[in-house]
Scaffold this motif. Structure first.
Motif, PDB file in Angstrom:
ATOM      1  N   ALA A 108       0.744  -1.224  -0.167  1.00 31.42           N
ATOM      2  CA  ALA A 108      -0.131  -0.067  -0.021  1.00 31.42           C
ATOM      3  C   ALA A 108       0.844   1.120   0.075  1.00 31.42           C
ATOM      4  N   GLN A 109       2.045   1.268   0.619  1.00 26.10           N
ATOM      5  CA  GLN A 109       2.944   2.457   0.463  1.00 26.10           C
ATOM      6  C   GLN A 109       3.058   2.766  -1.016  1.00 26.10           C
ATOM      7  N   VAL A 110       3.308   1.901  -1.773  1.00 26.14           N
ATOM      8  CA  VAL A 110       3.522   2.107  -3.130  1.00 26.14           C
ATOM      9  C   VAL A 110       2.379   2.610  -4.020  1.00 26.14           C
ATOM     10  N   THR A 111       1.182   1.986  -3.543  1.00 23.54           N
ATOM     11  CA  THR A 111       0.097   2.113  -4.475  1.00 23.54           C
ATOM     12  C   THR A 111      -0.409   3.458  -3.858  1.00 23.54           C
ATOM     13  N   GLU A 112      -0.582   3.612  -2.683  1.00 25.00           N
ATOM     14  CA  GLU A 112      -1.075   4.858  -2.221  1.00 25.00           C
ATOM     15  C   GLU A 112      -0.339   6.162  -2.895  1.00 25.00           C
ATOM     16  N   ARG A 113       0.958   6.110  -2.945  1.00 24.87           N
ATOM     17  CA  ARG A 113       1.736   7.013  -3.539  1.00 24.87           C
ATOM     18  C   ARG A 113       1.556   7.234  -5.201  1.00 24.87           C
ATOM     19  N   ALA A 114       0.948   6.047  -5.719  1.00 22.45           N
ATOM     20  CA  ALA A 114       0.954   6.117  -7.067  1.00 22.45           C
ATOM     21  C   ALA A 114      -0.603   6.896  -7.469  1.00 22.45           C
ATOM     22  N   GLU A 115      -1.542   6.485  -6.405  1.00 24.92           N
ATOM     23  CA  GLU A 115      -2.947   7.225  -6.576  1.00 24.92           C
ATOM     24  C   GLU A 115      -2.594   8.609  -6.454  1.00 24.92           C
ATOM     25  N   MET A 116      -1.776   8.975  -5.322  1.00 20.81           N
ATOM     26  CA  MET A 116      -1.569  10.752  -4.821  1.00 20.81           C
ATOM     27  C   MET A 116      -1.130  11.354  -6.111  1.00 20.81           C
ATOM     28  N   LEU A 117      -0.122  10.590  -6.906  1.00 16.44           N
ATOM     29  CA  LEU A 117       0.728  11.165  -8.024  1.00 16.44           C
ATOM     30  C   LEU A 117      -0.408  11.448  -9.033  1.00 16.44           C
ATOM     31  N   ARG A 118      -1.393  10.460  -9.303  1.00 15.42           N
ATOM     32  CA  ARG A 118      -2.280  10.467 -10.302  1.00 15.42           C
ATOM     33  C   ARG A 118      -3.289  11.579 -10.020  1.00 15.42           C
ATOM     34  N   LYS A 119      -3.617  12.009  -8.836  1.00 13.15           N
ATOM     35  CA  LYS A 119      -4.742  12.864  -8.539  1.00 13.15           C
ATOM     36  C   LYS A 119      -4.098  14.051  -8.799  1.00 13.15           C
ATOM     37  N   ILE A 120      -2.737  14.324  -8.253  1.00 11.33           N
ATOM     38  CA  ILE A 120      -2.228  15.755  -8.501  1.00 11.33           C
ATOM     39  C   ILE A 120      -2.032  16.059  -9.933  1.00 11.33           C
ATOM     40  N   ALA A 121      -1.573  15.090 -10.850  1.00  9.34           N
ATOM     41  CA  ALA A 121      -1.411  14.964 -12.142  1.00  9.34           C
ATOM     42  C   ALA A 121      -2.636  15.461 -12.774  1.00  9.34           C
ATOM     43  N   ALA A 122      -3.634  15.034 -12.421  1.00  6.15           N
ATOM     44  CA  ALA A 122      -5.249  15.217 -12.899  1.00  6.15           C
ATOM     45  C   ALA A 122      -5.522  16.808 -12.640  1.00  6.15           C
ATOM     46  N   VAL A 123      -4.989  17.361 -11.485  1.00  2.00           N
ATOM     47  CA  VAL A 123      -5.416  18.889 -11.559  1.00  2.00           C
ATOM     48  C   VAL A 123      -4.325  19.704 -12.125  1.00  2.00           C
ATOM     49  N   TYR A 124      -2.989  19.188 -12.260  1.00  2.27           N
ATOM     50  CA  TYR A 124      -2.129  19.804 -13.048  1.00  2.27           C
ATOM     51  C   TYR A 124      -2.480  19.859 -14.567  1.00  2.27           C
ATOM     52  N   HIS A 125      -3.009  18.856 -15.115  1.00  2.00           N
ATOM     53  CA  HIS A 125      -3.777  18.554 -16.503  1.00  2.00           C
ATOM     54  C   HIS A 125      -4.783  19.548 -16.705  1.00  2.00           C
ATOM     55  N   ARG A 126      -5.882  19.613 -15.799  1.00  2.00           N
ATOM     56  CA  ARG A 126      -7.068  20.448 -15.685  1.00  2.00           C
ATOM     57  C   ARG A 126      -6.432  21.921 -15.748  1.00  2.00           C
ATOM     58  N   TYR A 127      -5.369  22.277 -15.330  1.00  2.00           N
ATOM     59  CA  TYR A 127      -4.792  23.678 -15.447  1.00  2.00           C
ATOM     60  C   TYR A 127      -4.066  23.931 -16.739  1.00  2.00           C
ATOM     61  N   GLY A 128      -3.949  23.104 -17.699  1.00  2.00           N
ATOM     62  CA  GLY A 128      -3.381  23.017 -18.820  1.00  2.00           C
ATOM     63  C   GLY A 128      -2.260  22.572 -18.919  1.00  2.00           C
ATOM     64  N   PHE A 129      -1.352  21.994 -17.918  1.00  2.00           N
ATOM     65  CA  PHE A 129      -0.003  21.631 -17.850  1.00  2.00           C
ATOM     66  C   PHE A 129       0.117  20.437 -18.796  1.00  2.00           C
ATOM     67  N   ASP A 130       1.257  19.985 -19.315  1.00  2.00           N
ATOM     68  CA  ASP A 130       1.540  18.908 -20.115  1.00  2.00           C
ATOM     69  C   ASP A 130       2.551  18.128 -19.403  1.00  2.00           C
ATOM     70  N   ALA A 131       2.606  16.727 -19.612  1.00  2.00           N
ATOM     71  CA  ALA A 131       3.585  15.926 -18.754  1.00  2.00           C
ATOM     72  C   ALA A 131       4.908  16.054 -19.523  1.00  2.00           C
ATOM     73  N   LEU A 132       6.160  16.140 -18.689  1.00  2.00           N
ATOM     74  CA  LEU A 132       7.298  15.982 -19.226  1.00  2.00           C
ATOM     75  C   LEU A 132       8.038  14.795 -18.315  1.00  2.00           C
ATOM     76  N   GLU A 133       8.724  14.096 -18.962  1.00  2.00           N
ATOM     77  CA  GLU A 133       9.914  13.167 -17.882  1.00  2.00           C
ATOM     78  C   GLU A 133      11.133  13.265 -18.632  1.00  2.00           C
ATOM     79  N   SER A 134      12.146  13.665 -17.878  1.00  2.00           N
ATOM     80  CA  SER A 134      13.643  13.969 -18.394  1.00  2.00           C
ATOM     81  C   SER A 134      14.227  12.664 -17.330  1.00  2.00           C
ATOM     82  N   SER A 135      15.387  12.483 -17.822  1.00  2.00           N
ATOM     83  CA  SER A 135      16.015  11.301 -17.176  1.00  2.00           C
ATOM     84  C   SER A 135      16.664  11.753 -15.855  1.00  2.00           C
ATOM     85  N   ALA A 136      16.715  10.691 -15.024  1.00  2.00           N
ATOM     86  CA  ALA A 136      17.344  10.839 -13.741  1.00  2.00           C
ATOM     87  C   ALA A 136      18.569  11.365 -13.672  1.00  2.00           C
ATOM     88  N   VAL A 137      19.507  11.368 -14.715  1.00  2.00           N
ATOM     89  CA  VAL A 137      20.767  11.606 -14.853  1.00  2.00           C
ATOM     90  C   VAL A 137      21.024  12.770 -15.738  1.00  2.00           C
TER      91      VAL A 137
END
Lengths: 546, 546
Positions: free
Chosen positions: A24-53
Motif C-alpha cells: 500500500a505504501q507504493v499504491t497509495e503514492r501512485a494514487e496521490m501522483l495520479r490525483k495531483i497530475a489530474a489537477v495539473y492537467h486540468r490547469y493546462g499543464f503537459d507531462a514531461l519526463e526527463s532522465s534521472a541523470v
C-alpha cells in the motif's frame, strides 16, 4: 580445475539513507501522483519526463548543502578512453532539469510552456533517522511568462492539489513571499552586490526553525558549534546588521499567531475582501479604513514592518508591488487567506529563486517521536526563477513553479488516519494434492478470468496449517480447498476467512450460525460462490472491489 | 568588490544516451504501467518499490557487458571522512534489488513472496543511435517457490499482460527454454565446471541475432573484428565444440518457420493437446502416435535434436523434464502454442538464471530505418534464478520472474498505430486587455471548476495573432475572447478552433454555414457554451472527455 576463491557474502542492506516501500505504501503514492497530475492537467499543464541523470554542469549548484560532498549531489565521472569524460549526477530536483529541457527544446515547445513532472530526486545528505536521500517530487512550472498571473495560478493550483489528495481547507495554508523583499532588506543592510554573504544570510534565515533565534544570531555573527561538535563559520555581520535580520525573522511569530485561527475565516466574500485590502495596503503603505478587527491587525502590523525594512530599496518596493498583484489576482478567483496568505517569513533554501516564493504548510498538530505536539510543517514549495534558463541561452526566460513533496504529504495523511488501510489480499487456492497442480491452476485461472484477484499456493504444500497461515498473512478473504475426496465428487470447499476470523474473535457463536464459514459447492459453482462471499464483505466494509 | 570571473555557459544537452519524454509519451507509458500492474495484482502480486541506488556488492555483477566500465553499471564511491565509503550504483534491473530486499526483509514477508515492481533502470552501455541508458522495466517475481507451477504462472501472466496492453493473440509468442538444457549441452561438450568459458558461450549464443552464424563461429573460436574495428577475443573452442554449438543455435530456424503460422492455430482444445503432446514427447523421447501433421513435425524435429544434444547429461535431462511440466500446467489452463511455445533457442543474457528462461517476442514485421522489413523482436524476458538470494543468506531460496520492457512495447504499439494520437489541449482564454487579468483568471477558474481543462494565455498579450498561434500549437479545441467592448456588454466570444480548422481546409463553405466557428454568448453562459462545443467534437471523434 582451479580452486575457487571464497568471496565474503554481500550484506543485504539498502545503502545508508535509502529505504524500500511495500504494498500500500507504493499504491497509495501512485494514487496521490495520479490525483495531483489530474489537477495539473486540468490547469493546462503537459507531462514531461526527463532522465534521472544530468550533466553536473547542466544541473548547476543551487542546493543549500554547500558543506556536503559535491555540494549535496550524487555525482561521478564518465569513463572514456582519455579519462576526460563528462561529470554526471542524479537530479536533486525537477526544476534544474526543466531549465535544461526548455533551453534544449525551446524551438519545439509552445511559449509559455506549462509542464508537470513527477518522480524521485536524490540528495547526498548526511544520512540520519527519518531522513531519506531519495524522495518523490511532483512539480508544475510555467516557463516563458513574466506575468504575476502565472505565480498566482501556481498558488491556486497548489491549494487545489492539497484538497484533491485529502487535506481539507483549514488544515493547510499556502504562504507567499517575494525574494525581492528579502533582497531589499539586504540592500538596506549594505549587502547589495555581495552575492556570497547575501546567500549565506538567506540560508541562515531558512535555518531559523532548526536552530532558533540564538542560533541564527551566532551564525550571522562569529559562528557556532553545531550538534555534532563541528564549528560552523559565521557570516560575520555587524551587530546592527544582525539586529535587522533578527527583526525580520522574528516578525514571523506574529504570523504564527495569526495563523492559529485559520478555521474561523469565512471562505467567501469577506476573506477575499481581506486579501484585497492587504494588496491595497501593500501598494499604498496606509492601513485601509475598512480594517479594524483585532484578528487581522497583527498581519497588517507585519506588513507595516516590511515597508520599514525595505525603505529606500527600489527592488524591495517592487517585491511588495508584485505581492500586491498576486493578492489581487487570487482574490478575484475567490482564494482568500483561509487558503493562501502573504507571509514575509518564507525564504526557500534553493539558490535560484528571483521573485515570488511559495510554501504550503500543514497547520494541524502531530505528535513527534517523544509524544510532544508539533506542527506538521512544509509539504510543498516553489517560486520564480527568472535566470535559470538564461544560464544556458544567455537570453532571459522568466519561469515559475511549484514542487509538492509527495512523501511528506503521504506521511501527513497516514498520521491523520486518512490512508493506510491494508489492501485486500487474493483468494488463495490451497494445494492438498501436489499431483493435481494443473487442476488448481485451472481454478485460479477461472477466478482471474472473472476479474477476481486469486493465486494458487506455491510453497511446500506438505503442511496444510502453513497454507492457512500464509492466507492469513496475505489478508486473503477466501481460501479454496480440494483434495482427493473433493475431486472424486466434483466439489470444492470454499472457506470464508474474514467470517472465520470474526467467529474466532466473538464469544457468542449464536449470531454466526446462519453464516457458516466453510461451505461445499459443486466445482461448477466455484466462481459464483466466491463472488457471493466477496460481495457480502464489500457490503460489510462499504468497500468496492479492488 | 571582487571582479566576477566569467564562467562559460553550460550546454543544454541530455547526457549521452539519455533522452526526454514529452506529453503523450509520458502519459501513454503511465497508462501501460497501470494496465500491467492491474494484471499482476489480479494474479496476487504485491507492489514493491526499492530505491534506484544500491551498493555495488548487493547488486553483484551479472550483466553481459563485461567489457564496459564497471561492467555496465553507473557506479561511484561514497565520500566519507576516511575515504573508505561504500561503492554505490544505479540498479541495472529490478531483479537483483529484489534478491537484496527479500534477504533483508524475509522475516516480515510471506513465503512464497509474489511481488511486482516498475520503474527506470540504468545501464552504462556505449551510447549509440536509438540505444538508451535509462529505460523502464515492469517486473513480477515469485520468491520462495521451487515449483514449476510458479514458472508456468509467470508465462501465462506475461501472455495476459501483452494482450491487456493491446497486442492481439497471434502478434506475439512467449518462448520458454531451460538453462539446464543449455548446461547439458555444455556438459556434453566437456565444458562442465568451466564457468568462465560456459558463460562466454552463453553470451555468444545470445549474440546470434546480431552477428549471425559466421560471427558466432568466429567468437567461439579465435575471435573477430567488431563493427568499430576493435578486436574481440574468442572463446577458444575446438572445431568439434563449435560445431555442436552451431548445431544448437541454428536449430532456431526450424522454430522460426514453425512460428510463421501462429494465427492458423485453434485457440481451444487442439492447441492445448499439442502442447501436451510436446510434453509427453519431452518426457519419453518418442514421437506420440497422434502426431502426424507436417505443421508440427518441424517443432518435434527440434525437440528430437535437443534429446541428442544433451544425451548423457543428468542436468540436461532434468531441464527437459521441467519444460515438460511447464507445458502440462500451461495446457491445463488453455495456454497453447498460439501464445506460449517451448523453444530451445532462448538464452537470456543475464548471468543469474539457473532453470527455465522465458522471452516474449512480437511476431509482426516492421520497417527498419532503411525501409526493410524485419521482425520487431523481444519485448520481455525472465527466468528462474535460484541462487540470487543465497548470495546474501547462504541458504537456497528459489525464485523466478519476468521483466517487461515497457519502452519497447510502447514503440511497438506506436509502430502499429495503436497509440500516439495527440492529446486534446486546453481551452485557451485569450488576453485582450492586460488590466483585466483578474477577470480572465475568474473565467478560467470557472471552467476548471466545471472539470474543463483550461488556461489563460500567459505570454505577452500585445500580438493577438501570437495568442491564436499558441492555441493552435497547444491543440486547443476552444478559445475565449473578451475585450473592452465585450466586458461593457457582459458577453464573451467563444471560438470553435476545431471547426475553424475544418472550415479552413474545406473548399465549399456551404456545409458549415449552420455551424459558425465563433459565437457571442452572455458571460453567464460561458461554461454551457464551451461544454456544448466540446460535446459535439467528442461525438465527432468518438472520444470521451479527457
Amino acid at each position: 580445475m582451479a580452486k575457487q576463491k571464497k568471496t565474503p557474502r554481500p550484506k543485504a542492506e539498502t545503502p545508508k539513507g535509502f529505504r524500500d516501500y511495500f504494498g500500500a505504501q507504493v499504491t497509495e503514492r501512485a494514487e496521490m501522483l495520479r490525483k495531483i497530475a489530474a489537477v495539473y492537467h486540468r490547469y493546462g499543464f503537459d507531462a514531461l519526463e526527463s532522465s534521472a541523470v544530468e550533466t553536473v554542469e547542466a544541473l548547476g549548484k543551487f542546493l543549500p548543502d554547500v558543506d556536503r560532498p559535491n555540494e549535496g549531489v550524487f555525482a561521478w565521472q564518465e569513463d572514456d578512453d582519455d579519462g576526460k569524460g563528462d561529470w554526471l549526477a542524479l537530479r536533486y530536483d525537477l526544476t534544474a532539469p526543466l531549465a535544461r529541457v526548455y533551453a534544449q527544446h525551446r524551438n519545439d515547445l509552445p511559449t509559455p510552456y506549462r509542464r508537470y513532472a513527477m518522480g524521485p530526486v536524490w540528495r547526498n545528505e548526511k544520512p540520519g533517522p527519518g531522513r531519506y536521500r531519495q524522495f518523490y517530487q511532483c512539480d508544475a512550472d510555467t516557463v516563458g511568462s513574466a506575468s504575476m498571473a502565472a505565480d498566482a495560478e501556481i498558488c491556486a493550483m497548489l491549494a487545489d492539489c492539497l484538497e484533491e489528495v485529502g487535506i481539507p481547507r483549514g488544515d493547510y495554508v499556502v504562504r507567499v513571499n517575494n525574494r525581492k523583499v528579502l533582497n531589499g532588506v539586504l540592500e538596506v543592510m549594505g549587502l547589495a552586490g555581495d552575492a556570497e554573504r547575501s546567500a549565506a544570510v538567506m540560508r541562515t534565515i531558512d535555518k531559523f526553525d532548526k536552530v532558533g533565534e540564538a542560533g541564527v544570531r551566532e551564525l550571522l555573527g562569529k559562528g557556532r558549534l553545531d550538534a555534532s561538535g563541528a564549528y560552523i563559520d559565521g557570516v560575520g555581520l555587524s551587530d546592527e546588521q544582525i539586529k535587522r535580520v533578527i527583526g525580520y525573522v522574528t516578525a514571523k511569530e506574529d504570523t504564527a499567531s495569526y495563523l492559529e485561527t485559520p478555521n474561523e475565516y469565512d471562505v467567501s466574500g469577506k476573506v477575499s475582501t481581506e486579501l484585497r485590502l492587504q494588496s491595497e495596503y501593500l501598494r499604498s503603505d496606509k492601513l485601509p479604513d475598512s480594517v479594524g478587527e483585532n484578528r487581522i491587525e497583527g498581519q497588517f502590523a507585519l506588513l507595516n514592518h516590511l515597508h520599514d525594512l525595505v525603505e529606500g530599496s527600489e527592488e524591495g518596493k517592487k517585491g511588495l508591488d508584485e505581492l500586491a498583484e498576486i493578492a489581487d489576482l487570487l482574490s478575484a478567483q475567490g482564494y482568500g487567506p483561509d487558503r493562501i496568505v502573504i507571509d514575509p517569513s518564507v525564504v526557500r533554501g534553493l539558490g535560484y529563486y528571483t521573485g515570488p516564493v511559495y510554501e504550503a504548510e500543514l497547520t494541524f498538530d502531530i505528535l513527534d517521536d517523544k509524544g510532544r505536539k508539533r506542527q506538521f510543517g512544509s509539504v510543498a514549495g516553489g517560486g520564480r526563477y527568472d535566470d535559470l534558463v538564461k544560464r544556458f541561452t544567455g537570453q532571459a526566460v522568466p519561469a515559475t513553479g511549484i514542487s509538492i513533496g509527495v512523501d511528506r504529504l503521504l506521511a501527513a495523511l497516514r498520521e491523520k488516519g486518512r490512508i493506510g488501510g491494508t489492501a485486500q489480499g487474493p483468494v488463495v487456492v490451497t494445494v492438498m494434492d501436489r499431483a493435481r497442480m494443473a487442476d488448481y491452476q485451472a481454478m485460479v485461472g477461472e477466478l482471474r478470468q472473472a476479474g477476481i484477484r486469486a493465486e494458487v499456493y506455491l510453497g511446500n504444500p506438505k503442511n496444510f496449517g502453513n497454507q492457512m497461515k500464509y492466507a492469513d498473512r496475505r489478508g486473503s478473504p477466501v481460501a479454496i480447498i480440494a483434495g482427493e475426496d473433493e475431486f472424486a465428487r466434483d466439489v470444492v470447499q470454499v472457506k470464508d476467512l474474514i467470517l472465520g476470523a470474526q467467529i474466532a474473535q466473538t464469544a457468542t457463536l449464536e449470531e454466526w450460525k446462519d453464516r457458516p464459514s466453510q461451505v461445499e459447492v459443486p466445482r461448477g459453482e466455484l466462481i459464483a460462490k466466491v463472488r457471493e462471499i466477496l460481495a457480502v464483505h464489500d457490503r460489510d466494509t462499504g468497500a468496492g472491489a479492488p
